[in-house]
Design a protein around this motif. Structure first.
Motif, PDB file in Angstrom:
ATOM      1  N   PRO A   1      60.853  -4.911  52.830  1.00  4.56           N
ATOM      2  CA  PRO A   1      60.475  -3.998  51.751  1.00  4.56           C
ATOM      3  C   PRO A   1      60.998  -2.602  52.019  1.00  4.56           C
ATOM      4  CG  PRO A   1      58.606  -4.438  53.186  1.00  4.56           C
ATOM      5  CD  PRO A   1      59.701  -5.361  53.609  1.00  4.56           C
ATOM      6  N   PRO A   2      61.343  -1.893  50.981  1.00  6.06           N
ATOM      7  CA  PRO A   2      61.839  -0.534  51.178  1.00  6.06           C
ATOM      8  C   PRO A   2      60.766   0.352  51.789  1.00  6.06           C
ATOM      9  CG  PRO A   2      61.354  -0.927  48.864  1.00  6.06           C
ATOM     10  CD  PRO A   2      61.242  -2.243  49.559  1.00  6.06           C
ATOM     11  N   MET A   3      61.202   1.294  52.610  1.00  4.59           N
ATOM     12  CA  MET A   3      60.260   2.186  53.249  1.00  4.59           C
ATOM     13  C   MET A   3      59.572   3.056  52.209  1.00  4.59           C
ATOM     14  SD  MET A   3      60.914   4.985  56.241  1.00  4.59           S
ATOM     15  CE  MET A   3      61.522   6.176  55.080  1.00  4.59           C
ATOM     16  N   LYS A   4      58.259   3.208  52.364  1.00  4.58           N
ATOM     17  CA  LYS A   4      57.494   4.026  51.438  1.00  4.58           C
ATOM     18  C   LYS A   4      57.846   5.489  51.650  1.00  4.58           C
ATOM     19  CE  LYS A   4      52.736   4.785  49.962  1.00  4.58           C
ATOM     20  NZ  LYS A   4      51.337   4.482  50.251  1.00  4.58           N
ATOM     21  N   ARG A   5      58.270   6.168  50.577  1.00  5.57           N
ATOM     22  CA  ARG A   5      58.673   7.572  50.669  1.00  5.57           C
ATOM     23  C   ARG A   5      57.945   8.367  49.598  1.00  5.57           C
ATOM     24  NH1 ARG A   5      64.990   6.068  51.477  1.00  5.57           N
ATOM     25  NH2 ARG A   5      64.972   5.841  53.721  1.00  5.57           N
ATOM     26  N   ASP A   6      56.656   8.495  49.749  1.00  2.00           N
ATOM     27  CA  ASP A   6      55.873   9.245  48.780  1.00  2.00           C
ATOM     28  C   ASP A   6      56.097  10.728  48.978  1.00  2.00           C
ATOM     29  OD1 ASP A   6      54.876   6.949  47.760  1.00  2.00           O
ATOM     30  OD2 ASP A   6      53.008   7.002  48.913  1.00  2.00           O
ATOM     31  N   ARG A   7      56.363  11.407  47.876  1.00  3.78           N
ATOM     32  CA  ARG A   7      56.452  12.870  47.937  1.00  3.78           C
ATOM     33  C   ARG A   7      55.052  13.449  48.080  1.00  3.78           C
ATOM     34  NH1 ARG A   7      60.100  10.980  44.276  1.00  3.78           N
ATOM     35  NH2 ARG A   7      62.258  11.654  44.541  1.00  3.78           N
ATOM     36  N   ILE A   8      54.921  14.466  48.900  1.00  4.55           N
ATOM     37  CA  ILE A   8      53.640  15.116  49.133  1.00  4.55           C
ATOM     38  C   ILE A   8      53.741  16.537  48.589  1.00  4.55           C
ATOM     39  CG2 ILE A   8      51.957  15.864  50.846  1.00  4.55           C
ATOM     40  CD1 ILE A   8      53.007  13.652  52.668  1.00  4.55           C
ATOM     41  N   PHE A   9      53.002  16.828  47.526  1.00  6.17           N
ATOM     42  CA  PHE A   9      52.968  18.163  46.952  1.00  6.17           C
ATOM     43  C   PHE A   9      51.783  18.915  47.526  1.00  6.17           C
ATOM     44  CE2 PHE A   9      55.079  15.462  43.898  1.00  6.17           C
ATOM     45  CZ  PHE A   9      56.198  16.198  43.551  1.00  6.17           C
ATOM     46  N   SER A  10      51.941  20.198  47.732  1.00  7.13           N
ATOM     47  CA  SER A  10      50.845  21.011  48.245  1.00  7.13           C
ATOM     48  C   SER A  10      50.893  22.384  47.610  1.00  7.13           C
ATOM     49  CB  SER A  10      50.930  21.131  49.777  1.00  7.13           C
ATOM     50  OG  SER A  10      52.121  21.776  50.179  1.00  7.13           O
ATOM     51  N   VAL A  11      49.711  22.979  47.514  1.00  6.84           N
ATOM     52  CA  VAL A  11      49.572  24.340  47.008  1.00  6.84           C
ATOM     53  C   VAL A  11      48.521  25.032  47.857  1.00  6.84           C
ATOM     54  CG1 VAL A  11      47.867  23.597  45.293  1.00  6.84           C
ATOM     55  CG2 VAL A  11      49.070  25.770  44.981  1.00  6.84           C
ATOM     56  N   GLY A  12      48.760  26.286  48.192  1.00  6.35           N
ATOM     57  CA  GLY A  12      47.808  26.985  49.040  1.00  6.35           C
ATOM     58  C   GLY A  12      48.061  28.475  49.060  1.00  6.35           C
ATOM     59  N   GLY A  13      47.125  29.175  49.698  1.00  5.22           N
ATOM     60  CA  GLY A  13      47.260  30.615  49.862  1.00  5.22           C
ATOM     61  C   GLY A  13      48.334  30.950  50.892  1.00  5.22           C
ATOM     62  N   PHE A  14      48.995  32.074  50.682  1.00  9.58           N
ATOM     63  CA  PHE A  14      50.093  32.488  51.563  1.00  9.58           C
ATOM     64  C   PHE A  14      49.783  33.876  52.099  1.00  9.58           C
ATOM     65  CE2 PHE A  14      54.034  34.841  52.217  1.00  9.58           C
ATOM     66  CZ  PHE A  14      54.751  33.984  53.032  1.00  9.58           C
ATOM     67  N   TYR A  15      49.959  34.041  53.427  1.00 10.46           N
ATOM     68  CA  TYR A  15      49.814  35.358  54.052  1.00 10.46           C
ATOM     69  C   TYR A  15      50.945  35.548  55.046  1.00 10.46           C
ATOM     70  CZ  TYR A  15      48.420  39.049  57.208  1.00 10.46           C
ATOM     71  OH  TYR A  15      48.433  40.184  57.971  1.00 10.46           O
ATOM     72  N   GLY A  16      51.521  36.778  55.018  1.00  8.74           N
ATOM     73  CA  GLY A  16      52.573  37.097  55.963  1.00  8.74           C
ATOM     74  C   GLY A  16      52.332  38.438  56.636  1.00  8.74           C
ATOM     75  N   PHE A  17      52.660  38.501  57.918  1.00  7.25           N
ATOM     76  CA  PHE A  17      52.585  39.761  58.669  1.00  7.25           C
ATOM     77  C   PHE A  17      54.014  40.163  59.030  1.00  7.25           C
ATOM     78  CE2 PHE A  17      52.128  42.154  62.690  1.00  7.25           C
ATOM     79  CZ  PHE A  17      51.377  43.221  62.207  1.00  7.25           C
ATOM     80  N   ASN A  18      54.471  41.206  58.401  1.00  7.61           N
ATOM     81  CA  ASN A  18      55.849  41.670  58.560  1.00  7.61           C
ATOM     82  C   ASN A  18      55.917  42.631  59.741  1.00  7.61           C
ATOM     83  OD1 ASN A  18      58.518  42.265  58.177  1.00  7.61           O
ATOM     84  ND2 ASN A  18      58.181  43.628  56.434  1.00  7.61           N
ATOM     85  N   LEU A  19      56.659  42.245  60.780  1.00 13.32           N
ATOM     86  CA  LEU A  19      56.731  43.086  61.980  1.00 13.32           C
ATOM     87  C   LEU A  19      57.552  44.347  61.756  1.00 13.32           C
ATOM     88  CD1 LEU A  19      57.208  40.314  64.694  1.00 13.32           C
ATOM     89  CD2 LEU A  19      55.103  41.484  64.023  1.00 13.32           C
ATOM     90  N   GLU A  20      58.414  44.373  60.697  1.00 16.70           N
ATOM     91  CA  GLU A  20      59.200  45.595  60.445  1.00 16.70           C
ATOM     92  C   GLU A  20      59.668  45.591  58.992  1.00 16.70           C
ATOM     93  OE1 GLU A  20      63.417  47.399  61.873  1.00 16.70           O
ATOM     94  OE2 GLU A  20      61.979  46.930  63.466  1.00 16.70           O
ATOM     95  N   ASP A  21      59.158  46.588  58.218  1.00 11.56           N
ATOM     96  CA  ASP A  21      59.623  46.713  56.831  1.00 11.56           C
ATOM     97  C   ASP A  21      60.848  47.613  56.773  1.00 11.56           C
ATOM     98  OD1 ASP A  21      58.604  49.216  57.268  1.00 11.56           O
ATOM     99  OD2 ASP A  21      57.012  49.081  55.764  1.00 11.56           O
ATOM    100  N   GLU A  22      61.228  48.040  55.557  1.00 12.64           N
ATOM    101  CA  GLU A  22      62.429  48.876  55.413  1.00 12.64           C
ATOM    102  C   GLU A  22      62.301  50.207  56.148  1.00 12.64           C
ATOM    103  OE1 GLU A  22      62.765  49.152  51.177  1.00 12.64           O
ATOM    104  OE2 GLU A  22      64.240  47.542  51.072  1.00 12.64           O
ATOM    105  N   ALA A  23      61.036  50.657  56.280  1.00 13.94           N
ATOM    106  CA  ALA A  23      60.813  51.941  56.948  1.00 13.94           C
ATOM    107  C   ALA A  23      60.598  51.780  58.449  1.00 13.94           C
ATOM    108  CB  ALA A  23      59.601  52.639  56.328  1.00 13.94           C
ATOM    109  N   GLY A  24      60.686  50.543  58.949  1.00 15.29           N
ATOM    110  CA  GLY A  24      60.500  50.306  60.375  1.00 15.29           C
ATOM    111  C   GLY A  24      59.054  50.158  60.776  1.00 15.29           C
TER     112      GLY A  24
END
Length: 305
Positions: A166-189
């Motif tokens: 049988p063909p290998m099962k390849r179910d797509r997994i969709f996800s949605v969630g909150g995103f947070y980023g900590f930028n170590l250096e912006d345009e102003a440094g």
């Protein structure tokens, strides 16, 4: 006169037979149907006499003759005496018979023994009744099954071609969630923060490998040039575990853009965990226009479908 003498002799023989059957010093033994033997004991006795030894020898010979694997010994008493005393007496009777079977060549490992006291009488009586038929040890030789006639096997049909896997099962997994980023250096440094929403899809290509794509939309704040931005990446991950608990580790490559950034391509590692309906990811993005220690640490926690 002759008739009277005959009747007297017959009466004498009958009375003698009754006395022998009821006497407390007479050990009665009997063999029942094939494979089953019974030893009857005198009142309050557990010793074996010549008759008992002969019956036990017959049981041992039956065991050897049939090639049996098991032989059971079960001790009993009548209802005279207390329950505790009768239990001990049935154990002594059962042990005496078992020891003699072993002496006659039955392996100890082939024996199963049990003593039940007065709980299983051959003849139902009231309590305190001296009943000879109940003072017994039962020997049962387990007969091997009768040999089955050998039937010539029918030729096996030619094996059919194996169906394709049988063909290998390849179910797509969709996800949605909150995103947070900590930028170590912006345009102003300086350091700054990103907050928003992340959408992702992951597709297994092998049991241990999957590819994915993510799109994050966020607001870039705590920087001189606050504003909206985005993160678009593709990922390649090594997966472990199963669908209920699947940690993974891999790498991202994509593009980062928006207010407060020098828009550019990004690359970096990621780790994550999918468990039940939840998914969590942690990644480190290194823009091509920055050094490795000037990247962005971002995290996502959400739900998968």
């Amino acid at each position: 006169m002759k008739r009277v003498m005959v009747l007297c002799v017959a009466g004498l023989m009958a009375s003698t037979g009754v006395a022998m059957a009821d006497g407390s010093t007479f050990l009665q033994t009997a063999q029942a149907d094939a494979g089953r033997f019974t030893v009857l004991f005198p009142f309050n006795k557990s010793t074996l006499d010549a008759d008992a030894l002969a019956v036990i020898a017959s049981a041992a010979q039956e065991f050897q003759r049939t090639g049996s694997a098991r032989i059971s010994v079960r001790g009993h008493t009548d209802t005279s005496g207390s329950d505790a005393y009768n239990q001990a007496l049935s154990e002594r009777r059962e042990q005496a018979v078992a020891n003699e079977l072993i002496r006659q060549g039955v392996p100890a490992g082939a024996l199963t023994t049990e003593a039940v006291g007065e709980s299983d009488p051959a003849v139902q009586t009231g309590d305190g009744v001296k009943e000879a038929a109940n003072r017994r040890v039962e020997i049962a030789v387990e007969l091997p099954p009768a040999p089955v006639a050998q039937v010539a096997p029918t030729p096996a049909p030619a094996p059919a071609a194996a169906p394709p896997p049988p063909p290998m099962k390849r179910d797509r997994i969709f996800s949605v969630g909150g995103f947070y980023g900590f930028n170590l250096e912006d345009e102003a440094g300086n350091t700054s923060h990103l907050g928003g929403l992340n959408l992702a899809v992951d597709v297994p290509v092998l049991p241990w490998l999957s590819v994915g794509a993510e799109q994050a939309g966020f607001y870039h704040f705590d920087t001189p040039n606050d504003g909206f931005g985005g993160r678009t990446v593709a990922s390649l991950d090594l997966t472990m575990g199963d669908d209920d608990f699947r940690p993974y580790i891999g790498a991202n490559i994509g593009y980062l853009y928006g207010s407060g950034f020098n828009d550019d391509f990004i690359v970096g590692p990621e780790v994550g965990l999918a468990s039940g309906p939840f998914i969590a990811k942690l990644a480190y993005d290194i823009p091509f226009n920055r050094d490795g220690d000037e990247g962005i640490i971002n995290a996502t926690f959400g739900f998968r479908f």
